[in-house]
Structure formats: C-alpha cells, structure tokens
Enzyme design. Structure first.
Site, PDB file in Angstrom:
ATOM      1  N   LYS A 286     -19.153  -6.228   8.023  1.00 29.40           N
ATOM      2  CA  LYS A 286     -17.891  -6.955   7.879  1.00 29.40           C
ATOM      3  C   LYS A 286     -16.850  -6.357   8.816  1.00 29.40           C
ATOM      4  O   LYS A 286     -16.335  -5.271   8.561  1.00 29.40           O
ATOM      5  CB  LYS A 286     -17.427  -6.813   6.410  1.00 29.40           C
TER       6      LYS A 286
ATOM      7  N   SER B  14      -2.417  -7.652   2.907  1.00 25.40           N
ATOM      8  CA  SER B  14      -2.638  -7.620   4.357  1.00 25.40           C
ATOM      9  C   SER B  14      -2.861  -9.043   4.857  1.00 25.40           C
ATOM     10  O   SER B  14      -2.368  -9.416   5.932  1.00 25.40           O
ATOM     11  CB  SER B  14      -3.861  -6.773   4.699  1.00 25.40           C
TER      12      SER B  14
ATOM     13  N   ARG C 117      -1.568  -5.817  -8.325  1.00 25.82           N
ATOM     14  CA  ARG C 117      -0.427  -6.665  -7.996  1.00 25.82           C
ATOM     15  C   ARG C 117      -0.101  -7.569  -9.177  1.00 25.82           C
ATOM     16  O   ARG C 117       0.830  -7.329  -9.923  1.00 25.82           O
ATOM     17  CB  ARG C 117      -0.736  -7.528  -6.763  1.00 25.82           C
TER      18      ARG C 117
ATOM     19  N   HIS D 171       0.840  -1.205   0.000  1.00 22.72           N
ATOM     20  CA  HIS D 171       0.000   0.000   0.000  1.00 22.72           C
ATOM     21  C   HIS D 171       0.876   1.256   0.000  1.00 22.72           C
ATOM     22  O   HIS D 171       0.599   2.223  -0.711  1.00 22.72           O
ATOM     23  CB  HIS D 171      -0.869   0.057   1.267  1.00 22.72           C
TER      24      HIS D 171
HETATM   25  P1  ADP Z   1      -9.612  -3.951  -0.707  1.00 21.22           P
HETATM   26  O1  ADP Z   1     -10.088  -4.663   0.530  1.00 21.22           O
HETATM   27  O2  ADP Z   1     -10.529  -2.900  -1.220  1.00 21.22           O
HETATM   28  O3  ADP Z   1      -9.055  -4.857  -1.787  1.00 21.22           O
HETATM   29  P2  ADP Z   1      -6.951  -3.411   0.230  1.00 21.22           P
HETATM   30  O4  ADP Z   1      -6.667  -2.649   1.461  1.00 21.22           O
HETATM   31  O5  ADP Z   1      -6.659  -4.861   0.251  1.00 21.22           O
HETATM   32  O6  ADP Z   1      -8.417  -3.088  -0.171  1.00 21.22           O
HETATM   33  O7  ADP Z   1      -6.160  -2.762  -0.987  1.00 21.22           O
HETATM   34  C1  ADP Z   1      -6.443  -1.483  -1.474  1.00 21.22           C
HETATM   35  C2  ADP Z   1      -5.854  -1.351  -2.843  1.00 21.22           C
HETATM   36  O8  ADP Z   1      -4.435  -1.477  -2.767  1.00 21.22           O
HETATM   37  C3  ADP Z   1      -6.312  -2.415  -3.832  1.00 21.22           C
HETATM   38  O9  ADP Z   1      -6.447  -1.817  -5.116  1.00 21.22           O
HETATM   39  C4  ADP Z   1      -5.186  -3.400  -3.848  1.00 21.22           C
HETATM   40  O10 ADP Z   1      -5.080  -4.088  -5.080  1.00 21.22           O
HETATM   41  C5  ADP Z   1      -3.987  -2.468  -3.650  1.00 21.22           C
HETATM   42  N1  ADP Z   1      -2.849  -3.177  -3.079  1.00 21.22           N
HETATM   43  C6  ADP Z   1      -2.788  -3.846  -1.917  1.00 21.22           C
HETATM   44  N2  ADP Z   1      -1.576  -4.418  -1.753  1.00 21.22           N
HETATM   45  C7  ADP Z   1      -0.846  -4.095  -2.859  1.00 21.22           C
HETATM   46  C8  ADP Z   1       0.472  -4.403  -3.327  1.00 21.22           C
HETATM   47  N3  ADP Z   1       1.275  -5.200  -2.630  1.00 21.22           N
HETATM   48  N4  ADP Z   1       0.867  -3.911  -4.518  1.00 21.22           N
HETATM   49  C9  ADP Z   1       0.013  -3.144  -5.256  1.00 21.22           C
HETATM   50  N5  ADP Z   1      -1.243  -2.832  -4.889  1.00 21.22           N
HETATM   51  C10 ADP Z   1      -1.672  -3.292  -3.715  1.00 21.22           C
END
Ligand code: ADP
Length: 162
Positions: free
Chosen positions: A41, A128, A90, A17
């Site tokens: 959730k 995460s 990703r 992130h």
């Molecule tokens: P959500 O629950 O909406 O998927 P996240 O907190 O998991 O939210 O992620 C928010 C955004 O950040 C998403 O677009 C996700 O693809 C991106 N993201 C999370 N981890 C990475 C990473 N390692 N590299 C690139 N983008 C990431």
C-alpha cells in the site's frame, strides 16, 4: 519509565495527530511516533517524506521521537520496549475500527495496552485525507496542517495558496 508508541500512517501528519502527540507527551515519559508502512500500500507521501514532516513538527518536544516500521505494530512496540499503544478517537465513526484494532492487538499481545486519547473538538473532523482532498482542489489547508507540512503538500499538489 512509561514509553508509548503512537502508530499510524501519518500521510501526512495533521493538527489532529499533533494534538494527540501533545497530550501523549504530557502523560507518558517517552513517546515514539511510529510511521507504519506496508509495501503493498503506497501512500501519497513516501515514508522518508513523512518522517521528515513529523521530525520537523515535533522539534519542540524533548520526549517525542519518530521512526518508521512495518509488520505488526505490537511486534514493533515490543522491540522498542514500549507496552503502550496510543490511538486517537475522533468521532463515533472511529470507534468501531479502533475497537477492532485494539482488540486484535490485545489478542496478539496481552502485555501491550491500547490507550485512547481524544483531540480538541475543532479537530474532530480532521484527517489526512480531508487535508489531501482540499489540497487536490488547491484550497487553503492552513487550518489543517502546520506550515512546514502545508508547504510540502502544496509542492506535491503543485500550487501555492495566497
Ligand atoms: P491509520 O492509517 O492507522 O488510521 P492515521 O495516521 O490516519 O493512521 O491516524 C493515526 C491515529 O491518529 C488513529 O488512531 C487516528 O484515529 C488518530 N487521529 C488521526 N486524526 C485525528 C484527529 N483529528 N483527532 C484525533 N485522533 C486522530
């Protein structure tokens, strides 16, 4: 002035992130990290805990802020005066889901644009949930999350990695 919103669960924020935030902070004048929650959730961390962790790790940016929101992301973006949604990609596995989301948001709000950013290859596996799975087994999460987040995660999972 280009104001962008970076929505997500951030449960918790990882180096992946942060890499996206770093790029977004360079491209846009203002970036708002938006912790989206939904009452049905519950996450691993409370919204307050997630806010605290993000606040702590974005201190070095003078154009990045964080806040929490619920409901539709496009409504939140509009309320905040932002017409850009940032999402991170990703691997190809993210592509389908992100395309669905971006297309749905486009239908809901023609004036709000999704911009995809790509993180460094070393973060392409990082989520995460990966960090949490390792923390559950009391493993070393220092390559996945910043120190402050690592401490909070170790507290949550009741261990201290030496
Ligand atoms: P959500 O629950 O909406 O998927 P996240 O907190 O998991 O939210 O992620 C928010 C955004 O950040 C998403 O677009 C996700 O693809 C991106 N993201 C999370 N981890 C990475 C990473 N390692 N590299 C690139 N983008 C990431």
């Amino acid at each position: 002035m280009q104001r962008a919103v970076y929505p997500g669960s951030f449960d918790p924020i990882t180096y992946g992130h942060l890499d996206i935030i770093d790029r977004a902070a360079e491209v846009f004048d203002e970036v708002i990290v938006l912790i989206m929650y939904n009452d049905e959730k519950t996450g691993t961390f409370t919204v307050e805990e997630r806010l605290d962790m993000v606040q702590n790790v974005i201190k070095k940016y003078d154009n990045v802020t964080v806040m929490a929101g619920d409901g539709l992301t496009v409504d939140m973006a509009r309320k905040l005066g932002a017409n850009i949604l940032i999402r991170g990609i990703r691997a190809v596995t993210d592509y389908e889901y992100e395309m669905q989301l971006a297309t749905a948001n486009m239908v809901l709000a023609e004036d709000v644009h999704t911009v995809f950013l790509v993180a460094k290859p070393e973060y392409s596996f990082l989520s995460s949930s990966t960090a949490k799975s390792i923390a559950k087994c009391k493993g070393d999460i220092s390559s996945f999350v910043p120190d402050y987040v690592r401490e909070k995660m170790e507290e949550k999972y009741g261990y201290h990695y030496e």
